[in-house]
Design an enzyme around this catalytic site. Structure first.
Site, PDB file in Angstrom:
ATOM      1  N   ASP A  72       0.906  -1.145   0.000  1.00 44.10           N
ATOM      2  CA  ASP A  72       0.000   0.000   0.000  1.00 44.10           C
ATOM      3  C   ASP A  72       0.944   1.192   0.000  1.00 44.10           C
ATOM      4  O   ASP A  72       1.611   1.457   1.007  1.00 44.10           O
ATOM      5  CB  ASP A  72      -0.861  -0.014   1.267  1.00 44.10           C
ATOM      6  CG  ASP A  72      -1.784   1.193   1.321  1.00 44.10           C
ATOM      7  OD1 ASP A  72      -1.369   2.261   0.828  1.00 44.10           O
ATOM      8  OD2 ASP A  72      -2.896   1.065   1.842  1.00 44.10           O
ATOM      9  N   HIS A  73       1.027   1.905  -1.108  1.00 45.96           N
ATOM     10  CA  HIS A  73       2.103   2.903  -1.202  1.00 45.96           C
ATOM     11  C   HIS A  73       1.955   4.030  -0.176  1.00 45.96           C
ATOM     12  O   HIS A  73       2.912   4.715   0.138  1.00 45.96           O
ATOM     13  CB  HIS A  73       2.251   3.446  -2.635  1.00 45.96           C
ATOM     14  CG  HIS A  73       1.229   4.461  -3.028  1.00 45.96           C
ATOM     15  ND1 HIS A  73      -0.028   4.123  -3.447  1.00 45.96           N
ATOM     16  CD2 HIS A  73       1.274   5.814  -3.052  1.00 45.96           C
ATOM     17  CE1 HIS A  73      -0.699   5.223  -3.716  1.00 45.96           C
ATOM     18  NE2 HIS A  73       0.061   6.267  -3.497  1.00 45.96           N
TER      19      HIS A  73
ATOM     20  N   HIS B 276      -5.841   2.632   1.546  1.00 41.07           N
ATOM     21  CA  HIS B 276      -5.132   3.811   2.046  1.00 41.07           C
ATOM     22  C   HIS B 276      -5.809   4.432   3.286  1.00 41.07           C
ATOM     23  O   HIS B 276      -5.164   4.716   4.281  1.00 41.07           O
ATOM     24  CB  HIS B 276      -5.031   4.893   0.969  1.00 41.07           C
ATOM     25  CG  HIS B 276      -4.445   4.407  -0.328  1.00 41.07           C
ATOM     26  ND1 HIS B 276      -3.469   3.441  -0.386  1.00 41.07           N
ATOM     27  CD2 HIS B 276      -4.689   4.751  -1.613  1.00 41.07           C
ATOM     28  CE1 HIS B 276      -3.139   3.217  -1.657  1.00 41.07           C
ATOM     29  NE2 HIS B 276      -3.872   3.996  -2.420  1.00 41.07           N
TER      30      HIS B 276
END
Ligand code: BG6
Length: 499
Positions: free
Chosen positions: A185-186, A248
């Site tokens: 999950d960036h 996110h």
């Protein structure tokens, strides 16, 4: 180029190596890493894809990507040539055994050449339909056996529902042990997101007031000014809830609401985060409309430019019911947060790009100042600004200079770029670095992913069966539909505009 003998020789294989993610994010991040931090002394990047390309053509494409997207800007030929020496292309079908045996042979050759065992990283930068296939073939080829030496990386979306996420996790687990699976999950690679733990747990100041006694409510906003940018095909099936909230926003919620970790061990931190998701009060099907609202943008403006409605975007159905905006209220049923609402919202084509978390504190128990002193009075708040202004703002009351006692809210600001001289790594850089170090702290574990889906399933089920009659219900360039205001105002709370 910096290299480090302590990091194991690494073969970094990218499935989908000719694709956009590799070109835009992964290779520029690897290049930046090699520039600013130490990379493995021996590193090979193998891009695997179906199209016919030579090593030279691939390197040219990557060079172009690095020039466009790396933090270093345009890269000199000399530096590029040095980096590109380690890049290879392998044409292959992801669903054919030969692809994997060729890969295995290549790893064997490199082991001989480097006279050392290698760690193998398999990055799935492919469309999600391949996520269930590649691990299976890797397992059959014997490329997943050695726990410490072989890792698989998967991008979101991890499934489209709780069931499909579970199925995918089972598929991964058939070939890989959970400790070998790195779900990206960036957001977790962003410096400002990582700083939430430092802010909360490296200072004795905030933790004592970080609870229901002092906090009235929390808002988490991830606003985007952009539309869906040529991703209509994917987005129209996903929507904002799957694309942003499931991953996110849930991760941000976990970081704000979790209990202090005992150590910086990956599983200790991930346990504490999973506890938050397990404590979220389930939303019953008949309550979905009280807790969650959705929106879709119509035509409007983005800055000074006129923009089309979502339904007119390329790749989107002209009568699409997909949401491009979500706002929701969650309650975390535990001692720390009982009855403190957490409001989450995200949307495309909002007035500005900004991700912020606001901790809104309660009013003082007794106002001892004269009424006229505090006409401008506002409860204290902490704003954690994730992007684009990276920093933290503490808003509190101060006495205005002058003979009279007049109170006014003022801001105390911490700004990343002013306080530190950098370098400021991009999210992918940090995550790829962790990956090569076998550090899973900032990656999602299967139970977290499933717990996040579990929270959202009633919403998806209700939305699937009820047509959103009012779509489109907000104009591009506005803060979403009116129902999002209603959602938060019911309890006398409000969305706080970007700091
Ligand atoms: C991605 C979503 O995960 O995150 C995109 O798929 C979204 O729809 C993007 O635009 C936002 O990331 P960032 O880092 O620009 O906030």
């Amino acid at each position: 180029m910096k290299s480090d003998e302590k990091i194991m020789p690494t073969v970094f294989t990218i499935f989908g190596g000719a694709g956009d993610l590799t070109w835009r994010k992964l290779v520029p991040a690897l290049y930046d890493l090699s520039h600013d931090r130490s990379m493995p002394h021996h590193l090979a990047i193998i891009a695997v894809d179906r199209v016919a390309l030579t090593d030279e053509q691939l390197r040219k494409r990557f060079h172009d990507g690095v020039n466009k997207f790396s933090r270093q800007g345009v890269v000199s030929d000399k530096k590029w040539d040095q980096f590109a020496l380690n890049i290879y292309y392998q044409q292959g079908d992801f669903k054919k055994k030969e692809t994997y045996s060729a890969l295995k042979a290549q790893c064997g050759k490199l082991e001989k050449k480097w006279k050392s065992k290698v760690q193998m990283i398999f990055y799935m930068a492919t469309p999600p339909v391949m996520f269930g296939e590649i691990p299976k073939y890797l397992g059959e080829a014997g490329l997943s056996n050695e726990r410490g030496l072989s890792r698989i990386v998967v991008e979101k979306p991890i499934g489209y529902s709780l069931e499909s996420a579970k199925e995918l996790n089972r598929t991964f687990n058939r070939s890989f042990h959970e400790s070998q699976i790195f779900r990206i999950d960036h957001y977790l690679g962003k410096e400002t997101v990582q700083n939430i733990l430092a802010f909360r747990f490296a200072n004795p100041l905030f933790e004592p007031i970080w609870n229901r006694r002092y906090v009235q409510y929390v808002t988490i906003t991830v606003a985007e000014a952009l539309g869906i940018e040529h991703r209509g095909g994917y987005y129209d099936k996903a929507g904002a809830l799957r694309d942003m909230v499931q991953n996110h926003l849930m991760q941000l919620l976990c970081l704000v609401a979790m209990e202090p970790m005992v150590s910086f061990d990956a599983d200790e931190i991930r346990n504490k985060k999973a506890d938050v998701l397990h404590a979220v009060r389930p939303i019953r099907h008949n309550e979905v409309n009280q807790y969650v609202v959705r929106g879709q943008y119509g035509s409007g403006r983005s800055g000074s430019k006129k923009v089309c409605s979502y339904r007119e975007e390329e790749g989107v159905n002209s009568d699409s019911e997909t949401e491009t905006f979500v706002a929701m209220k969650l309650l975390v049923d535990n001692w720390r947060w009982q009855d403190v609402p957490f409001y989450l919202r995200t949307g495309k084509r909002l007035p500005t790009q900004c991700s912020e978390i606001v901790i809104q504190f309660r009013a003082v128990p007794h106002r001892s100042f004269p009424k006229e002193a505090s006409l401008d009075w506002q409860p204290a708040r902490i704003v954690i600004s994730i992007q684009p202004d990276e920093g933290i703002i503490l808003r509190f009351q101060a006495k205005q200079p002058g003979p009279k006692v007049l109170l006014k809210p003022v801001d105390m600001r911490f700004n990343y770029r002013e306080s530190f001289s950098g370098p400021f790594p991009e999210a992918y850089e940090t995550l790829l670095w962790d990956l090569m170090q076998n550090d899973a702290t900032e990656f999602m574990r299967s139970d977290q992913v499933e717990a996040a889906w579990n929270i959202l399933m009633p919403v998806l089920e209700v939305w699937d069966s009820t047509k959103p009659e009012d779509f489109p219900n907000y104009a591009a360039g506005t803060w979403g539909p009116e129902c999002a205001e209603w959602l938060i105002e019911q309890q006398g709370h409000r969305w706080i505009l970007p700091a």
